[in-house]
Scaffold this motif. Sequence first.
Motif, PDB file in Angstrom:
ATOM      1  N   LEU A   1       0.830  -1.200   0.000  1.00  0.00           N
ATOM      2  CA  LEU A   1       0.000   0.000   0.000  1.00  0.00           C
ATOM      3  C   LEU A   1       0.870   1.256   0.000  1.00  0.00           C
ATOM      4  CD1 LEU A   1      -2.512  -1.150   2.763  1.00  0.00           C
ATOM      5  CD2 LEU A   1      -2.763  -1.387   0.283  1.00  0.00           C
ATOM      6  N   ASN A   2       0.466   2.236  -0.782  1.00  0.00           N
ATOM      7  CA  ASN A   2       1.192   3.500  -0.882  1.00  0.00           C
ATOM      8  C   ASN A   2       0.676   4.489   0.164  1.00  0.00           C
ATOM      9  OD1 ASN A   2       2.637   5.735  -1.689  1.00  0.00           O
ATOM     10  ND2 ASN A   2       1.355   6.161  -3.470  1.00  0.00           N
ATOM     11  N   LEU A   3       1.405   4.631   1.272  1.00  0.00           N
ATOM     12  CA  LEU A   3       1.035   5.564   2.326  1.00  0.00           C
ATOM     13  C   LEU A   3       2.239   6.419   2.701  1.00  0.00           C
ATOM     14  CD1 LEU A   3      -1.018   3.289   4.796  1.00  0.00           C
ATOM     15  CD2 LEU A   3      -1.899   4.792   3.005  1.00  0.00           C
ATOM     16  N   ARG A   4       1.978   7.668   3.073  1.00  0.00           N
ATOM     17  CA  ARG A   4       3.050   8.538   3.549  1.00  0.00           C
ATOM     18  C   ARG A   4       3.288   8.255   5.028  1.00  0.00           C
ATOM     19  NH1 ARG A   4       1.169  14.027   0.336  1.00  0.00           N
ATOM     20  NH2 ARG A   4       1.628  13.212  -1.758  1.00  0.00           N
ATOM     21  N   PRO A   5       4.457   8.650   5.554  1.00  0.00           N
ATOM     22  CA  PRO A   5       4.801   8.318   6.943  1.00  0.00           C
ATOM     23  C   PRO A   5       3.725   8.628   7.988  1.00  0.00           C
ATOM     24  CG  PRO A   5       6.737   9.117   5.817  1.00  0.00           C
ATOM     25  CD  PRO A   5       5.591   9.285   4.849  1.00  0.00           C
ATOM     26  N   PRO A   6       3.120   9.815   8.001  1.00  0.00           N
ATOM     27  CA  PRO A   6       2.089  10.058   9.025  1.00  0.00           C
ATOM     28  C   PRO A   6       0.895   9.108   8.875  1.00  0.00           C
ATOM     29  CG  PRO A   6       2.845  12.139   8.078  1.00  0.00           C
ATOM     30  CD  PRO A   6       3.383  11.039   7.205  1.00  0.00           C
ATOM     31  N   GLU A   7       0.559   8.785   7.632  1.00  0.00           N
ATOM     32  CA  GLU A   7      -0.556   7.863   7.374  1.00  0.00           C
ATOM     33  C   GLU A   7      -0.190   6.443   7.820  1.00  0.00           C
ATOM     34  OE1 GLU A   7      -2.089  10.216   3.345  1.00  0.00           O
ATOM     35  OE2 GLU A   7      -0.729   8.505   3.181  1.00  0.00           O
ATOM     36  N   ILE A   8       1.084   6.095   7.649  1.00  0.00           N
ATOM     37  CA  ILE A   8       1.556   4.773   8.065  1.00  0.00           C
ATOM     38  C   ILE A   8       1.413   4.610   9.571  1.00  0.00           C
ATOM     39  CG2 ILE A   8       3.666   3.421   8.429  1.00  0.00           C
ATOM     40  CD1 ILE A   8       4.491   4.130   5.578  1.00  0.00           C
ATOM     41  N   ALA A   9       1.844   5.612  10.320  1.00  0.00           N
ATOM     42  CA  ALA A   9       1.759   5.541  11.780  1.00  0.00           C
ATOM     43  C   ALA A   9       0.313   5.367  12.235  1.00  0.00           C
ATOM     44  CB  ALA A   9       2.370   6.795  12.399  1.00  0.00           C
ATOM     45  N   ALA A  10      -0.600   6.100  11.598  1.00  0.00           N
ATOM     46  CA  ALA A  10      -2.013   6.019  11.971  1.00  0.00           C
ATOM     47  C   ALA A  10      -2.614   4.661  11.612  1.00  0.00           C
ATOM     48  CB  ALA A  10      -2.792   7.141  11.287  1.00  0.00           C
ATOM     49  N   ALA A  11      -2.305   4.176  10.397  1.00  0.00           N
ATOM     50  CA  ALA A  11      -2.840   2.891   9.945  1.00  0.00           C
ATOM     51  C   ALA A  11      -2.299   1.741  10.801  1.00  0.00           C
ATOM     52  CB  ALA A  11      -2.480   2.670   8.475  1.00  0.00           C
ATOM     53  N   PHE A  12      -1.049   1.851  11.191  1.00  0.00           N
ATOM     54  CA  PHE A  12      -0.422   0.823  12.031  1.00  0.00           C
ATOM     55  C   PHE A  12      -1.112   0.780  13.389  1.00  0.00           C
ATOM     56  CE2 PHE A  12       2.907  -1.433  14.283  1.00  0.00           C
ATOM     57  CZ  PHE A  12       3.577  -2.155  13.316  1.00  0.00           C
ATOM     58  N   ALA A  13      -1.371   1.951  13.955  1.00  0.00           N
ATOM     59  CA  ALA A  13      -2.018   2.031  15.272  1.00  0.00           C
ATOM     60  C   ALA A  13      -3.438   1.467  15.236  1.00  0.00           C
ATOM     61  CB  ALA A  13      -2.041   3.482  15.748  1.00  0.00           C
ATOM     62  N   ARG A  14      -4.116   1.658  14.107  1.00  0.00           N
ATOM     63  CA  ARG A  14      -5.491   1.146  13.976  1.00  0.00           C
ATOM     64  C   ARG A  14      -5.530  -0.346  13.689  1.00  0.00           C
ATOM     65  NH1 ARG A  14      -6.110   5.813  10.612  1.00  0.00           N
ATOM     66  NH2 ARG A  14      -5.929   4.414   8.797  1.00  0.00           N
ATOM     67  N   GLY A  15      -4.399  -0.920  13.282  1.00  0.00           N
ATOM     68  CA  GLY A  15      -4.374  -2.329  12.926  1.00  0.00           C
ATOM     69  C   GLY A  15      -4.809  -2.578  11.497  1.00  0.00           C
ATOM     70  N   ASP A  16      -4.807  -1.521  10.665  1.00  0.00           N
ATOM     71  CA  ASP A  16      -5.242  -1.647   9.273  1.00  0.00           C
ATOM     72  C   ASP A  16      -4.179  -2.308   8.391  1.00  0.00           C
ATOM     73  OD1 ASP A  16      -7.511  -0.350  10.040  1.00  0.00           O
ATOM     74  OD2 ASP A  16      -6.970   1.589   9.141  1.00  0.00           O
ATOM     75  N   ILE A  17      -2.928  -2.298   8.841  1.00  0.00           N
ATOM     76  CA  ILE A  17      -1.836  -2.892   8.070  1.00  0.00           C
ATOM     77  C   ILE A  17      -1.068  -3.868   8.959  1.00  0.00           C
ATOM     78  CG2 ILE A  17      -1.554  -0.997   6.437  1.00  0.00           C
ATOM     79  CD1 ILE A  17       0.651   0.134   8.196  1.00  0.00           C
ATOM     80  N   ASP A  18      -0.367  -4.803   8.311  1.00  0.00           N
ATOM     81  CA  ASP A  18       0.382  -5.815   9.058  1.00  0.00           C
ATOM     82  C   ASP A  18       1.836  -5.412   9.284  1.00  0.00           C
ATOM     83  OD1 ASP A  18      -1.781  -7.840   9.109  1.00  0.00           O
ATOM     84  OD2 ASP A  18      -1.504  -7.810   6.933  1.00  0.00           O
ATOM     85  N   ALA A  19       2.367  -4.603   8.383  1.00  0.00           N
ATOM     86  CA  ALA A  19       3.767  -4.198   8.494  1.00  0.00           C
ATOM     87  C   ALA A  19       3.982  -2.920   7.694  1.00  0.00           C
ATOM     88  CB  ALA A  19       4.688  -5.304   7.981  1.00  0.00           C
ATOM     89  N   ALA A  20       5.105  -2.271   7.928  1.00  0.00           N
ATOM     90  CA  ALA A  20       5.446  -1.055   7.193  1.00  0.00           C
ATOM     91  C   ALA A  20       6.957  -0.888   7.155  1.00  0.00           C
ATOM     92  CB  ALA A  20       4.799   0.163   7.837  1.00  0.00           C
ATOM     93  N   TYR A  21       7.444  -0.313   6.071  1.00  0.00           N
ATOM     94  CA  TYR A  21       8.867  -0.012   5.919  1.00  0.00           C
ATOM     95  C   TYR A  21       8.957   1.507   5.815  1.00  0.00           C
ATOM     96  CZ  TYR A  21      13.634  -1.614   4.746  1.00  0.00           C
ATOM     97  OH  TYR A  21      14.976  -1.905   4.777  1.00  0.00           O
ATOM     98  N   VAL A  22       9.557   2.142   6.836  1.00  0.00           N
ATOM     99  CA  VAL A  22       9.503   3.601   6.904  1.00  0.00           C
ATOM    100  C   VAL A  22      10.672   4.143   7.706  1.00  0.00           C
ATOM    101  CG1 VAL A  22       8.098   3.712   9.006  1.00  0.00           C
ATOM    102  CG2 VAL A  22       7.812   5.492   7.233  1.00  0.00           C
TER     103      VAL A  22
END
Length: 336
Positions: free
Chosen positions: A162-183
Amino acid sequence: MSTISRRIVLLSSAALAGAAFLGPAQADDLKITIGYQTVVEPSKVAQADGAYEKATKAAIDWRKFDSGADVIAAIASGSVDIGYVGSSPLAAAASGLPIQTIFIVGLIGESEALVARNGAGVEKIADLAGKKVAVPFVSTTHYSLLAALKHENVDPKSVEILNLRPPEIAAAFARGDIDAAYVWDPALGQIKTTGKVVLDSSQVAAWGAPTFDAWIVRTDFADKHPEAVRDFVKVTGDAYAQFLAKPEAWSVSSPEAAKIAKITGAKVEEVPQLLKGYVFPTLAEQASDKFLGGGTVKAIEAASAFLKEQGKIDAVLPDYSKYVSSKYVSEAQASN
């Protein structure tokens, strides 16, 4: 060095909105617009201290960006003169944008990492198949993620990237919407609190896909104001020299750590460790064959080849030397 990557190259209207174009300035009334990012590195201290304004005798408009893609878009529009980008957007932009790479910030190591959310069932790269992984597209972390999947023989199509910017990644991670992120930080520090590091960019570099950050300048601006570019490079190089001379002095309680934290949004207690996440070249090393004297050109070419292979750019140019200049680091070193 041999490869590159970081941040998108889509000229979005959002990136261009509100970026007023600054026309050619007179020598006695110079205005410089600099696009910076929230990466933890030594020149943030010089930025906080007003050292750039003092050296260039210019009025500087510092503009914060979340990704190199947005920096590239602003430079393309003419609204930013000097910008901070990762090697991936740099490689993508070097296919036609009139820019020059003037300073290699550092080789990326632990400062960028792949973090899996606790409970997501991701312990290794192979476990990413069937998972949702967020990353800013055409960024250094996107490049590192694809390189890691290739190294571990995991089909990228089996991963929902998924194409997300860093602030969006932090929010999505906290909500449990994504399983992992590289940032990178500060988002990296935020997601580490509820996740575990699976891989960082030092390991990807060891696998043959290093990444780096760099300062670039619009060629037309450099042609009109070469002294300002030289002075910008000198201040940056001096900031790195101060850190490299005594890195242990930039401790949690140091004024340097406090200044970096204020500008980047990183936690002050994490700044010393984050500074260790890069390999910072000295001003003398900048002009060497390893960097602006040759290695950076090869790195851009190699990154471009990878981006073409991934379908991110249409073609690889026969020569990238015009996008790299060691002139300003050499002049800055001579003026010391």
